[in-house]
Design an enzyme around this catalytic site. Structure first.
Site, mmCIF file in Angstrom:
data_model
loop_
_atom_site.group_PDB
_atom_site.id
_atom_site.type_symbol
_atom_site.label_atom_id
_atom_site.label_comp_id
_atom_site.label_asym_id
_atom_site.label_seq_id
_atom_site.Cartn_x
_atom_site.Cartn_y
_atom_site.Cartn_z
ATOM 1 N N GLY A 152 0.786 -1.230 0.000
ATOM 2 C CA GLY A 152 0.000 0.000 0.000
ATOM 3 C C GLY A 152 0.813 1.271 0.000
ATOM 4 O O GLY A 152 0.302 2.348 0.322
ATOM 5 N N LYS A 279 4.403 -0.519 -13.931
ATOM 6 C CA LYS A 279 5.766 -1.022 -13.740
ATOM 7 C C LYS A 279 6.077 -2.071 -14.801
ATOM 8 O O LYS A 279 5.303 -3.010 -15.003
ATOM 9 C CB LYS A 279 5.942 -1.634 -12.349
ATOM 10 C CG LYS A 279 7.351 -2.219 -12.151
ATOM 11 C CD LYS A 279 7.713 -2.396 -10.698
ATOM 12 C CE LYS A 279 7.014 -3.576 -10.068
ATOM 13 N NZ LYS A 279 7.489 -3.808 -8.679
#
Length: 741
Positions: A152, A279
């Site tokens: 998170g 990513k």
């Protein structure tokens, strides 16, 4: 230093206190560290057009020779690391990382929540690019979706930015990740750190299967419904990856299916003007080329960015896509991508034929790949050289670079102090600090050699062998007691989680993950032997352990020793437990689940039939017990959230709950003393049993107490001690069987 007031860390008098105070050479190198970015743009006077949807996903995978040459060149350099011990090499590269002190500097000066490397990377991305669209700022609200987000850090970094940048907007977020509490999710795929997740579970999407697997088509469509309360989605981030330590040279191909799914998800969710951060790693394969070409068409600007806080020696890059055009132009293709959504398609098909990719795009892509290829190779080669010898002058220069980079980061991105009351999680931690993910040890060559050995040989190379080979001590379990009854628990918040039937228990929030992995490997490796030699009868017994393990008589005598216990119900339906010469306490034996002495299944206590029998037995007992009575409950383990929910239920109803290892019948029994009736518990259990009876085939009730309750207080530590005791003893019992093969 006062962390409460965010006092800035004082530097020694001989160290500059601003980046500009360093010499020009140092400062220039630090600036370059924060300038690793390249973008795509169509040549003047021409447009890059999207291929016709009819040709998408029709061609076989293809390759581009110049990029394959770069891949081979990079892998040749990486191969020089194969004999390096991973922990030693990691320590070395951390010491040479120019950005290596940024995170500690942030922790000391900004009070950042969940301040990890991922936090620093996202804050750097946000500070370098304008992720918040003008539309969101004008509307006064901002909505984000975070894929593969555990633990998170992107969420906490975005909160830090919004809270300290005086951007007054109403922020709503939703996150997805592989559920760290789902027992069928493999340890290698999930993140154990649940500090933020535990506080914010209602905002996390795990799908109808409760696995959190975003690569399932039904979860893609369910997520769209989950975020439907958002007027528009302004930002999607996707930080997913897989453990590729077993084949690092093919990291790009291994992660490509996940990146495909993340991208399709983002295109489905985003509103016009939105941003997407993805990513990726190396960009040499057809999957990456096609995906980037799709993104370049869908967004007004696309950048390949290597954050300074991403270690220079790895292949990680972030694709930052700004100003999403519209779903209208891409809708026909997007519909086809959704129909072909899943982990298999990109491994067997190319998103677009090579002939549809413009040569001008391929040339730009080659230049971008060559740029990041050179940066990575230079870093690896420098680290190899410094690994063998580092002069005092080189060490001093690296330290100056690291100090300058930390100050440059804070100054450039204006990272400010954030008070605790403005964090995402404003209270104390719920998570109990369960065992972290296993760390890769030894060199790549050593790990590959061990990977294919049977479990007992791998045990010999790990830290658990001595502990497992020790004989069981009779007092184990006596020191771990739940005392109560537990008072602070809102039963109105209890609800059932249903998901796909568990194929096996791969992980658990309530045990040492390595022990569970070893036992599962042992059971799977001995499948043939177990069929020929049922463990309950033919396993060579350890006599000393049997002597030290609690017998039925000793367990029941212990119950009878409580002066205020006049009645005890025993759910162990085994002849060896009955007709014992006991006095003082009236005993009643009732049918309970039948467990073998050894758990010979990787499903452990996740078997739905055993769960139903266990819950039915406990429910009947609670309905028949009088105040102050005792209860003996058999368990094979308490690895699942279902069994943990049941133990929590008993904790609410009894003054004390302990456990003992058992010689005959169940591997372990719970000793529950001092019953107090809780009528609402009976109603809950009746509802759970009714729901279990009506479940569709292939569905299973996974838990019925909130996860927040299962991971707070003394319960998780109690369950961990119980499970570790069982797992260790079962492995101990399997050792002689393995020797006799």
């Amino acid at each position: 230093m006062s962390r409460g007031r965010g006092t800035k860390k004082r530097l020694p008098p001989d160290k500059p206190d601003t980046p500009e105070s360093y010499d020009e050479v140092i400062l220039d190198e630090v600036k370059q560290l924060f300038s690793k970015v390249r973008g795509y743009s169509a040549p003047p006077g021409s447009d890059w057009c999207l291929p016709d949807p009819s040709v998408a996903l029709c061609d076989l995978p293809w390759s581009h020779p110049p990029l394959q040459a770069l891949k081979n060149s990079l892998n040749e350099v990486k191969d020089r690391l194969s004999d390096k011990d991973l922990s030693v090499w990691h320590q070395h590269t951390c010491s040479t990382n120019r950005a290596g002190t940024i995170i500690s500097h942030l922790r000391e000066t900004t009070n950042a929540e969940l301040c990890t490397q991922a936090w620093a990377k996202f804050y750097e991305i946000q500070g370098t690019f304008k992720l918040l669209s003008e539309t969101a700022l004008q509307n006064g609200d901002f909505n984000s979706v975070h894929l593969c987000e555990a633990p998170g850090a992107f969420i906490s970094a975005l909160n830090h930015f919004l809270q300290t940048s005086r951007l007054y907007c109403d922020w709503t977020w939703v996150a997805n990740t592989l559920n760290p509490y789902h027992e069928a999710n493999a340890r290698s795929c999930t993140i154990a750190d649940d500090r933020l997740i535990a506080h914010t579970l209602p905002w996390w999407f795990f799908g109808s299967d409760n696995t959190g697997d975003i690569m399932l088509q039904k979860h893609l469509l369910e997520l769209q419904v989950f975020v439907s309360n958002m007027r528009r989605v302004d930002l999607v981030t996707a930080d997913g990856s897989f453990d590729c330590q077993g084949d690092p040279g093919e990291q790009e191909s291994l992660v490509a299916p996940l990146q495909y799914c993340e991208t399709v998800c983002a295109l489905l969710l985003l509103a016009p003007g939105g941003s997407f951060v993805l990513k990726m790693f190396t960009l040499f394969e057809h999957s990456s080329i096609c995906l980037l070409y799709l993104l370049v068409y869908c967004f007004c600007s696309v950048h390949v960015f290597k954050p300074a806080t991403s270690k220079s020696g790895n292949s990680e890059v972030y694709i930052v896509c700004l100003d999403f055009k519209s779903k209208d132009d891409v809708r026909p293709l997007l519909s086809k991508l959704i129909r072909n959504y899943g982990p298999e398609i990109i491994s067997t098909s190319a998103l677009f034929p090579k002939s549809c990719i413009p040569s001008s795009f391929l040339r730009q892509h080659e230049e971008i790949c060559a740029f990041f290829h050179e940066l990575q190779i230079n870093t690896i080669q420098e680290n190899l050289q410094l690994f063998t010898s580092m002069t005092a002058e080189q060490r001093k220069r690296l330290d100056q670079l690291r100090e300058c980079a930390a100050q440059f980061y804070v100054q450039r991105f204006q990272v400010q102090y954030l008070s605790r009351k403005r964090r995402v999680c404003r209270g104390g931690s719920l998570a109990w600090g369960k065992p972290c993910q296993r760390k890769q040890m030894g060199s790549y060559n050593q790990r590959k050699e061990i990977q294919f050995k049977e479990w007992r040989q791998r045990l010999a190379h790990g830290p658990y062998q001595t502990w497992i080979e020790e004989h069981f001590q009779g007092e184990e379990g006596h020191h771990f007691v739940l005392t109560g009854p537990m008072a602070e628990c809102d039963l109105n918040t209890w609800f059932s989680h249903v998901g796909a039937t568990l194929p096996k228990v791969c992980s658990s929030a309530f045990c040492d993950p390595e022990l569970l992995g070893l036992l599962n490997d042992a059971i799977e490796g001995l499948t043939v032997v177990l069929k020929e030699q049922p463990l309950a009868k033919n396993t060579p017994a350890c006599k000393l352990c049997s002597i030290r393990t609690s017998s039925p008589a000793s367990i029941l005598n212990e119950i009878c020793s409580f002066p205020d216990v006049a009645f005890c119900m025993v759910l162990v339906d085994n002849p060896l437990w009955k007709d014992l010469p006991l006095s003082g306490t009236r005993l009643q034996f009732c049918p309970g689940p039948c467990y073998p002495e050894m758990c010979i299944s990787t499903l452990h206590d996740g078997d739905p039939l055993l769960q139903h029998k266990l819950l039915s037995s406990v429910f009947a007992a609670l309905c028949g017990l009088s105040e102050g009575s005792a209860l003996v409950v058999p368990l094979c383990s308490a690895l699942t959230r279902f069994t943990a929910s049941l133990v929590l239920t008993l904790h609410l109803c009894f003054r004390s709950v302990g456990f003992r290892r058992s010689v005959y019948g169940p591997p372990v029994v719970l000793l529950c003393v001092g019953f107090s009736s809780v009528p609402q518990i009976n109603t809950i259990l009746q509802d759970v049993l009714d729901q279990m009876r009506t479940l569709e085939p292939g569905r299973q009730l996974l838990q019925f107490a909130p996860m927040e309750e299962l991971i707070r207080g003394s319960l998780p530590q109690f369950l961990s001690n119980l499970n570790n005791t069982v797992l260790r003893q079962q492995l101990h019992s399997l050792l002689p069987l393995q020797q006799n093969r």
